[in-house]
Motif scaffolding. Structure first.
Motif, PDB file in Angstrom:
ATOM      1  N   GLY A 281      -8.773 -51.158   2.387  1.00  0.00           N
ATOM      2  CA  GLY A 281      -8.921 -51.609   1.013  1.00  0.00           C
ATOM      3  C   GLY A 281      -7.576 -51.866   0.379  1.00  0.00           C
ATOM      4  O   GLY A 281      -6.539 -51.904   1.057  1.00  0.00           O
ATOM      5  N   VAL A 282      -7.582 -52.032  -0.939  1.00  0.00           N
ATOM      6  CA  VAL A 282      -6.355 -52.275  -1.715  1.00  0.00           C
ATOM      7  C   VAL A 282      -6.412 -51.395  -2.954  1.00  0.00           C
ATOM      8  O   VAL A 282      -7.432 -51.358  -3.646  1.00  0.00           O
ATOM      9  CB  VAL A 282      -6.217 -53.757  -2.127  1.00  0.00           C
ATOM     10  N   GLU A 283      -5.329 -50.686  -3.234  1.00  0.00           N
ATOM     11  CA  GLU A 283      -5.255 -49.819  -4.410  1.00  0.00           C
ATOM     12  C   GLU A 283      -3.959 -50.102  -5.157  1.00  0.00           C
ATOM     13  O   GLU A 283      -2.864 -49.920  -4.613  1.00  0.00           O
ATOM     14  CB  GLU A 283      -5.322 -48.355  -3.993  1.00  0.00           C
ATOM     15  N   ASN A 284      -4.092 -50.564  -6.402  1.00  0.00           N
ATOM     16  CA  ASN A 284      -2.920 -50.903  -7.218  1.00  0.00           C
ATOM     17  C   ASN A 284      -1.963 -51.839  -6.487  1.00  0.00           C
ATOM     18  O   ASN A 284      -0.746 -51.672  -6.529  1.00  0.00           O
ATOM     19  CB  ASN A 284      -2.184 -49.626  -7.650  1.00  0.00           C
ATOM     20  N   GLY A 285      -2.541 -52.802  -5.787  1.00  0.00           N
ATOM     21  CA  GLY A 285      -1.752 -53.793  -5.080  1.00  0.00           C
ATOM     22  C   GLY A 285      -1.240 -53.356  -3.721  1.00  0.00           C
ATOM     23  O   GLY A 285      -0.525 -54.111  -3.055  1.00  0.00           O
ATOM     24  N   VAL A 286      -1.584 -52.146  -3.287  1.00  0.00           N
ATOM     25  CA  VAL A 286      -1.107 -51.623  -2.001  1.00  0.00           C
ATOM     26  C   VAL A 286      -2.251 -51.626  -0.990  1.00  0.00           C
ATOM     27  O   VAL A 286      -3.300 -51.014  -1.219  1.00  0.00           O
ATOM     28  CB  VAL A 286      -0.557 -50.191  -2.163  1.00  0.00           C
ATOM     29  N   ASP A 287      -2.069 -52.314   0.131  1.00  0.00           N
ATOM     30  CA  ASP A 287      -3.071 -52.339   1.198  1.00  0.00           C
ATOM     31  C   ASP A 287      -3.101 -50.994   1.916  1.00  0.00           C
ATOM     32  O   ASP A 287      -2.044 -50.382   2.157  1.00  0.00           O
ATOM     33  CB  ASP A 287      -2.746 -53.434   2.214  1.00  0.00           C
ATOM     34  N   TYR A 288      -4.311 -50.546   2.310  1.00  0.00           N
ATOM     35  CA  TYR A 288      -4.408 -49.252   2.980  1.00  0.00           C
ATOM     36  C   TYR A 288      -5.538 -49.240   4.002  1.00  0.00           C
ATOM     37  O   TYR A 288      -6.451 -50.057   3.969  1.00  0.00           O
ATOM     38  CB  TYR A 288      -4.632 -48.118   1.968  1.00  0.00           C
ATOM     39  N   TRP A 289      -5.439 -48.276   4.915  1.00  0.00           N
ATOM     40  CA  TRP A 289      -6.516 -47.923   5.826  1.00  0.00           C
ATOM     41  C   TRP A 289      -7.240 -46.702   5.263  1.00  0.00           C
ATOM     42  O   TRP A 289      -6.620 -45.841   4.649  1.00  0.00           O
ATOM     43  CB  TRP A 289      -5.985 -47.552   7.213  1.00  0.00           C
ATOM     44  N   ILE A 290      -8.562 -46.604   5.504  1.00  0.00           N
ATOM     45  CA  ILE A 290      -9.335 -45.401   5.179  1.00  0.00           C
ATOM     46  C   ILE A 290      -9.496 -44.605   6.470  1.00  0.00           C
ATOM     47  O   ILE A 290      -9.960 -45.135   7.478  1.00  0.00           O
ATOM     48  CB  ILE A 290     -10.724 -45.738   4.620  1.00  0.00           C
ATOM     49  N   VAL A 291      -9.131 -43.323   6.421  1.00  0.00           N
ATOM     50  CA  VAL A 291      -9.033 -42.541   7.648  1.00  0.00           C
ATOM     51  C   VAL A 291      -9.718 -41.183   7.490  1.00  0.00           C
ATOM     52  O   VAL A 291      -9.574 -40.526   6.452  1.00  0.00           O
ATOM     53  CB  VAL A 291      -7.560 -42.309   8.036  1.00  0.00           C
ATOM     54  N   ALA A 292     -10.448 -40.766   8.514  1.00  0.00           N
ATOM     55  CA  ALA A 292     -11.048 -39.435   8.562  1.00  0.00           C
ATOM     56  C   ALA A 292     -10.142 -38.505   9.356  1.00  0.00           C
ATOM     57  O   ALA A 292      -9.792 -38.797  10.503  1.00  0.00           O
ATOM     58  CB  ALA A 292     -12.430 -39.494   9.218  1.00  0.00           C
ATOM     59  N   ASN A 293      -9.757 -37.392   8.733  1.00  0.00           N
ATOM     60  CA  ASN A 293      -8.946 -36.394   9.415  1.00  0.00           C
ATOM     61  C   ASN A 293      -9.861 -35.338  10.031  1.00  0.00           C
ATOM     62  O   ASN A 293     -11.075 -35.349   9.824  1.00  0.00           O
ATOM     63  CB  ASN A 293      -7.958 -35.767   8.421  1.00  0.00           C
ATOM     64  N   SER A 294      -9.283 -34.377  10.748  1.00  0.00           N
ATOM     65  CA  SER A 294     -10.075 -33.316  11.401  1.00  0.00           C
ATOM     66  C   SER A 294      -9.580 -31.933  10.987  1.00  0.00           C
ATOM     67  O   SER A 294      -9.519 -31.017  11.793  1.00  0.00           O
ATOM     68  CB  SER A 294     -10.014 -33.467  12.928  1.00  0.00           C
ATOM     69  N   TRP A 295      -9.206 -31.813   9.687  1.00  0.00           N
ATOM     70  CA  TRP A 295      -8.691 -30.546   9.165  1.00  0.00           C
ATOM     71  C   TRP A 295      -9.619 -29.959   8.104  1.00  0.00           C
ATOM     72  O   TRP A 295      -9.167 -29.285   7.193  1.00  0.00           O
ATOM     73  CB  TRP A 295      -7.290 -30.742   8.584  1.00  0.00           C
ATOM     74  N   ASN A 296     -10.895 -30.249   8.159  1.00  0.00           N
ATOM     75  CA  ASN A 296     -11.958 -29.791   7.266  1.00  0.00           C
ATOM     76  C   ASN A 296     -11.918 -30.509   5.912  1.00  0.00           C
ATOM     77  O   ASN A 296     -10.967 -31.222   5.585  1.00  0.00           O
ATOM     78  CB  ASN A 296     -12.000 -28.259   7.112  1.00  0.00           C
ATOM     79  N   THR A 297     -12.964 -30.288   5.113  1.00  0.00           N
ATOM     80  CA  THR A 297     -13.132 -31.015   3.854  1.00  0.00           C
ATOM     81  C   THR A 297     -12.285 -30.447   2.719  1.00  0.00           C
ATOM     82  O   THR A 297     -12.244 -31.028   1.633  1.00  0.00           O
ATOM     83  CB  THR A 297     -14.604 -31.004   3.409  1.00  0.00           C
TER      84      THR A 297
END
Length: 319
Positions: A281-297
């Motif tokens: 996606g894009v947030e405040n003009g900055v492109d990003y990846w959405i990522v799931a980590n494995s360090w709990n919620t």
């Protein structure tokens, strides 16, 4: 026995860990420093220090690889944003955040998470399974050294050639081989150990009371393939087939990520980490990846994070 039609992995290469010690006062100073920068992300207390996350960083440097070519339609239009959780809301595994505990098994968890997602997507939700990280770290000798680290790409090949059984989270008693290492480090959980848990023993049997045999529960992939430094191809594959796996270089400021689009602001290398990419996606003009980590919620943004896209942030996009 189930045959998954398609699987994919996105691999990058990482730097092995350096010794680093961070005490509580240093973490507070780092949080204040980052937040005063008014950069693209916010830091906060996750109950982690760089020492805590170091035992969890098990993505070893991949050997030189020749990826199987995967044909894509270059004419497909890439939307500004995409989130697998919204595209396939019926697939519960995409929303799930696992906890690797005091074990450098990130490389295994990321792979089995993506496999679980892709099984659901390929079967249009008819098969909602949790592929067992326990089975992977314990039984794939060619994939790595269990809790001491491993290689994501070899894990995909093992899925094709040998297959994995199912297995849910710690203490869930779900599937053939649930995860046997307790979570740690954030929220109400106990602190992570400063040393690695021993790698579970490989067992070719399911837990007592499970309604299938080990052989009957096996799931297999048809082929494995990869992308390197080709974001468009990767995005198309996520849109068509589901989440993918990448590895990147972790710096000590990543331990205190809370929200926003992460980019390195300070700190030293702690190690290499494997994660599951579910969109962009894009947030405040900055492109990003959405990522799931494995360090709990309790870590980060309910277990997820965003990282800057298109700039090879922390070696996220290139071999």
């Amino acid at each position: 026995m189930m045959l998954l039609i398609l699987l994919a992995t996105f691999l990058t290469f990482t730097t092995n860990s350096l010794q680093l010690s961070t005490n509580y006062e240093d973490v507070n100073e780092l949080i204040n420093y980052i937040n005063n920068l008014n950069t693209t992300w916010k830091a906060g207390k996750n109950s982690y220090t760089s020492e805590d996350i170091k035992v969890r960083l098990g993505a070893l440097e991949e050997p030189d690889l020749v990826f199987l070519k995967h044909e894509i339609d270059e004419n497909i239009e890439i939307p500004e944003s995409f989130d697998a959780r919204e595209e396939w809301p019926h697939c519960e595994s995409i929303k799930e955040i696992r906890d690797q505990g005091s074990c450098g098994s990130c490389w295994a968890l990321a792979v089995v998470e993506a496999i679980s997602d892709r099984i659901c997507i390929a079967t249009k939700g008819q098969q909602q399974v949790e592929i067992s990280a326990e089975n992977l770290i314990a039984c794939c000798d060619t994939c790595g050294m269990g809790c001491m680290g491993g290689w994501s790409f070899a894990s995909w090949d093992f899925y094709v050639n040998t297959g994995y059984v199912t297995g849910g989270l710690y203490n869930s008693k779900k599937g053939c081989q649930p995860y046997s290492i307790a979570g740690c480090g954030s929220g109400p959980l106990p602190p992570c150990k400063k040393v690695l848990e021993p790698t579970p023993q490989c067992q070719h049997k399911c837990i007592d009371g499970y309604n299938m045999t080990y052989a009957e529960d096996k799931h297999y992939g048809k082929k494995s393939y990869g992308f390197s430094n080709d974001n468009k191809a990767l995005q198309i594959d996520i849109m068509q087939n589901g989440p993918v796996v990448t590895s990147f270089t972790v710096y000590d400021d990543f331990a205190i990520y809370k929200s926003g689009v992460y980019q390195r602001t300070s700190g030293q290398v702690v190690g290499g980490h494997a994660v599951k990419v579910i969109g962009w996606g894009v947030e405040n003009g900055v492109d990003y990846w959405i990522v799931a980590n494995s360090w709990n919620t309790y870590w980060g943004d309910k277990g997820f994070f965003k990282i800057r896209r298109g700039t090879n942030e922390c070696n996220f996009e290139i071999d």
